[in-house]
Scaffold this motif. Structure first.
Motif, PDB file in Angstrom:
ATOM      1  N   PRO A   6       0.808  -1.226   0.000  1.00  0.00           N
ATOM      2  CA  PRO A   6       0.000   0.000   0.000  1.00  0.00           C
ATOM      3  C   PRO A   6       0.841   1.276   0.000  1.00  0.00           C
ATOM      4  CG  PRO A   6      -0.781  -1.523   1.685  1.00  0.00           C
ATOM      5  CD  PRO A   6       0.463  -2.130   1.104  1.00  0.00           C
ATOM      6  N   LEU A   7       1.958   1.255   0.748  1.00  0.00           N
ATOM      7  CA  LEU A   7       2.717   2.509   0.852  1.00  0.00           C
ATOM      8  C   LEU A   7       4.204   2.247   1.071  1.00  0.00           C
ATOM      9  CD1 LEU A   7       2.737   5.628   1.136  1.00  0.00           C
ATOM     10  CD2 LEU A   7       2.292   5.312   3.578  1.00  0.00           C
ATOM     11  N   VAL A   8       5.010   2.875   0.224  1.00  0.00           N
ATOM     12  CA  VAL A   8       6.470   2.873   0.407  1.00  0.00           C
ATOM     13  C   VAL A   8       6.932   4.317   0.287  1.00  0.00           C
ATOM     14  CG1 VAL A   8       8.698   2.064  -0.454  1.00  0.00           C
ATOM     15  CG2 VAL A   8       6.700   0.553  -0.599  1.00  0.00           C
ATOM     16  N   ILE A   9       7.585   4.798   1.336  1.00  0.00           N
ATOM     17  CA  ILE A   9       8.128   6.163   1.330  1.00  0.00           C
ATOM     18  C   ILE A   9       9.647   6.040   1.324  1.00  0.00           C
ATOM     19  CG2 ILE A   9       8.389   8.254   2.751  1.00  0.00           C
ATOM     20  CD1 ILE A   9       5.485   8.087   3.449  1.00  0.00           C
ATOM     21  N   GLU A  10      10.281   6.719   0.354  1.00  0.00           N
ATOM     22  CA  GLU A  10      11.728   6.585   0.186  1.00  0.00           C
ATOM     23  C   GLU A  10      12.418   7.939   0.183  1.00  0.00           C
ATOM     24  OE1 GLU A  10      11.812   2.622  -2.698  1.00  0.00           O
ATOM     25  OE2 GLU A  10      11.711   4.611  -3.601  1.00  0.00           O
ATOM     26  N   ASN A  11      13.260   8.155   1.179  1.00  0.00           N
ATOM     27  CA  ASN A  11      14.126   9.345   1.249  1.00  0.00           C
ATOM     28  C   ASN A  11      13.360  10.641   1.006  1.00  0.00           C
ATOM     29  OD1 ASN A  11      15.942   7.032  -0.458  1.00  0.00           O
ATOM     30  ND2 ASN A  11      16.675   7.734   1.527  1.00  0.00           N
ATOM     31  N   LEU A  12      12.189  10.709   1.601  1.00  0.00           N
ATOM     32  CA  LEU A  12      11.304  11.850   1.367  1.00  0.00           C
ATOM     33  C   LEU A  12      11.783  13.101   2.108  1.00  0.00           C
ATOM     34  CD1 LEU A  12       8.499  12.375  -0.027  1.00  0.00           C
ATOM     35  CD2 LEU A  12       7.494  12.033   2.246  1.00  0.00           C
ATOM     36  N   THR A  13      11.838  14.205   1.387  1.00  0.00           N
ATOM     37  CA  THR A  13      12.260  15.485   1.966  1.00  0.00           C
ATOM     38  C   THR A  13      11.331  16.574   1.462  1.00  0.00           C
ATOM     39  OG1 THR A  13      14.575  14.804   2.113  1.00  0.00           O
ATOM     40  CG2 THR A  13      14.172  17.183   2.034  1.00  0.00           C
ATOM     41  N   LYS A  14      10.951  17.482   2.360  1.00  0.00           N
ATOM     42  CA  LYS A  14      10.167  18.643   1.950  1.00  0.00           C
ATOM     43  C   LYS A  14      10.729  19.897   2.610  1.00  0.00           C
ATOM     44  CE  LYS A  14       6.908  21.136   0.165  1.00  0.00           C
ATOM     45  NZ  LYS A  14       6.741  21.280  -1.310  1.00  0.00           N
ATOM     46  N   SER A  15      11.195  20.824   1.787  1.00  0.00           N
ATOM     47  CA  SER A  15      11.631  22.129   2.280  1.00  0.00           C
ATOM     48  C   SER A  15      10.626  23.163   1.808  1.00  0.00           C
ATOM     49  CB  SER A  15      13.012  22.478   1.718  1.00  0.00           C
ATOM     50  OG  SER A  15      13.943  21.491   2.086  1.00  0.00           O
ATOM     51  N   TYR A  16      10.176  23.999   2.709  1.00  0.00           N
ATOM     52  CA  TYR A  16       9.248  25.065   2.340  1.00  0.00           C
ATOM     53  C   TYR A  16      10.043  26.290   1.888  1.00  0.00           C
ATOM     54  CZ  TYR A  16       5.286  22.501   4.323  1.00  0.00           C
ATOM     55  OH  TYR A  16       4.314  21.576   4.571  1.00  0.00           O
ATOM     56  N   PRO A  17       9.437  27.109   1.030  1.00  0.00           N
ATOM     57  CA  PRO A  17      10.108  28.345   0.637  1.00  0.00           C
ATOM     58  C   PRO A  17      10.445  29.142   1.901  1.00  0.00           C
ATOM     59  CG  PRO A  17       8.059  28.050  -0.602  1.00  0.00           C
ATOM     60  CD  PRO A  17       8.100  26.976   0.445  1.00  0.00           C
ATOM     61  N   ALA A  22      10.753  20.644   6.628  1.00  0.00           N
ATOM     62  CA  ALA A  22       9.765  20.053   7.530  1.00  0.00           C
ATOM     63  C   ALA A  22       9.891  18.538   7.593  1.00  0.00           C
ATOM     64  CB  ALA A  22       8.359  20.446   7.070  1.00  0.00           C
ATOM     65  N   VAL A  23      10.369  17.915   6.497  1.00  0.00           N
ATOM     66  CA  VAL A  23      10.561  16.458   6.435  1.00  0.00           C
ATOM     67  C   VAL A  23      11.934  16.197   5.833  1.00  0.00           C
ATOM     68  CG1 VAL A  23       9.702  14.300   5.407  1.00  0.00           C
ATOM     69  CG2 VAL A  23       8.070  16.039   6.178  1.00  0.00           C
ATOM     70  N   LYS A  24      12.710  15.342   6.523  1.00  0.00           N
ATOM     71  CA  LYS A  24      14.100  15.119   6.108  1.00  0.00           C
ATOM     72  C   LYS A  24      14.394  13.645   5.915  1.00  0.00           C
ATOM     73  CE  LYS A  24      15.815  18.975   8.829  1.00  0.00           C
ATOM     74  NZ  LYS A  24      16.242  19.293  10.174  1.00  0.00           N
ATOM     75  N   ASP A  25      14.619  13.239   4.693  1.00  0.00           N
ATOM     76  CA  ASP A  25      15.127  11.903   4.378  1.00  0.00           C
ATOM     77  C   ASP A  25      14.329  10.792   5.085  1.00  0.00           C
ATOM     78  OD1 ASP A  25      16.891  10.354   2.920  1.00  0.00           O
ATOM     79  OD2 ASP A  25      18.320  10.185   4.583  1.00  0.00           O
ATOM     80  N   LEU A  26      13.025  10.884   4.970  1.00  0.00           N
ATOM     81  CA  LEU A  26      12.116   9.960   5.664  1.00  0.00           C
ATOM     82  C   LEU A  26      11.861   8.724   4.799  1.00  0.00           C
ATOM     83  CD1 LEU A  26      10.079   9.681   8.107  1.00  0.00           C
ATOM     84  CD2 LEU A  26       8.374  10.679   6.576  1.00  0.00           C
TER      85      LEU A  26
END
Ligand code: ATP
Length: 236
Positions: A6-17, A22-26
């Motif tokens: 159902p779900l695989v999250i790989e090295n997820l990162t989110k930087s806001y302007p 907010a999310v680092k290498d998840l």
């Protein structure tokens, strides 16, 4: 295989302007039939993660795969995800069932009667579905909102803090709803900032802190390892 996951999250990162990451290498995965609790204090990055999963915002790096398909805003695989919006603006003078029919009609998608009945059954509202929503407790409203998210019987049900503001008996009822849903072979991802709630509702846990994964595993193992201690670090 990946197509069955159902779900695989790989090295997820989110930087806001403006520079905040907010999310680092998840990275983590969720298997069919699990209720996965995403646990972390305010600002840990839970909502940002769920918004990327629902295709509302794009990752800065890394990816999210739902049944092997990469999620991007507008991706067809998003139709297999159902999501919960807190206190979803129900009309108080209509019954719970009437609110759900109205909601579903507004989406323009056909819903099978059997799906509506199954969602209501799993939500455990009983005969109260025929009562006006203004007579509902907070817990009943939250379960109606979950029934709304379950209407199309999505393979992956994503709930952002559905136990917020509920008392222990209501949290216990929420647990039954989520576990009944997962027992059908579908999958639930639920966020919370309280370990005690995740312990009640979930089979597995991912603990986030400042955007990073700090612990993951079966709920009993995380509790035994002192997930609470880890997680208290940055409580206001
Ligand atoms: P909460 O329980 O408060 O929702 P959370 O774990 O869900 O917490 P997020 O809402 O994902 O955390 O926020 C993570 C960080 O990203 C916070 O520092 C927040 O201020 C910041 N943030 C969230 N949305 C934006 C945005 N649109 N622009 C800039 N910063 C943001």
């Amino acid at each position: 295989t990946l197509a069955d996951t159902p779900l695989v999250i790989e090295n997820l990162t989110k930087s806001y302007p403006g520079g905040l990451t907010a999310v680092k290498d998840l990275s983590f995965r969720v298997e069919r039939g699990q209720v996965l609790g995403l646990l972390g204090p305010n600002g840990a990055g839970k909502t940002t993660t769920l918004r990327m999963l629902m295709g509302l915002i794009s990752p800065t790096a890394g990816q999210i795969k739902v049944f092997g398909h990469t999620v991007t805003p507008g991706a067809p695989v998003l139709s297999r995800i159902g999501s919960f919006v807190e206190g979803s603006g129900f009309l108080p003078h209509l019954s719970g069932a009437a609110n759900l029919r109205l909601y579903w009609a507004s989406t323009g998608r056909p819903v099978e009667r059997a799906h509506l009945d199954e969602a209501l059954e799993i939500a455990g509202l009983g005969d109260a579905v025929h009562r006006k929503v203004r007579t509902y407790s907070q817990g009943m409203r939250q379960r109606l909102a979950i029934a709304q998210a379950m209407l199309g019987l999505p393979e992956l049900l994503v709930l952002d803090e559905p136990t917020n503001g509920l008392d222990p008996p209501q949290i216990h009822q929420m647990r039954e709803v989520l576990q009944r849903y997962a027992a059908t072979g579908r999958t639930v991802l639920v966020s919370s900032h309280l370990l005690a709630e995740v312990e009640q509702t979930s089979t597995h846990v991912v603990v986030m802190h400042r955007g990073r994964l700090v612990a993951a595993g079966e709920v009993g193992d995380i509790v035994a390892a002192g997930g609470e201690a880890t997680f208290r670090v940055d409580q206001p």
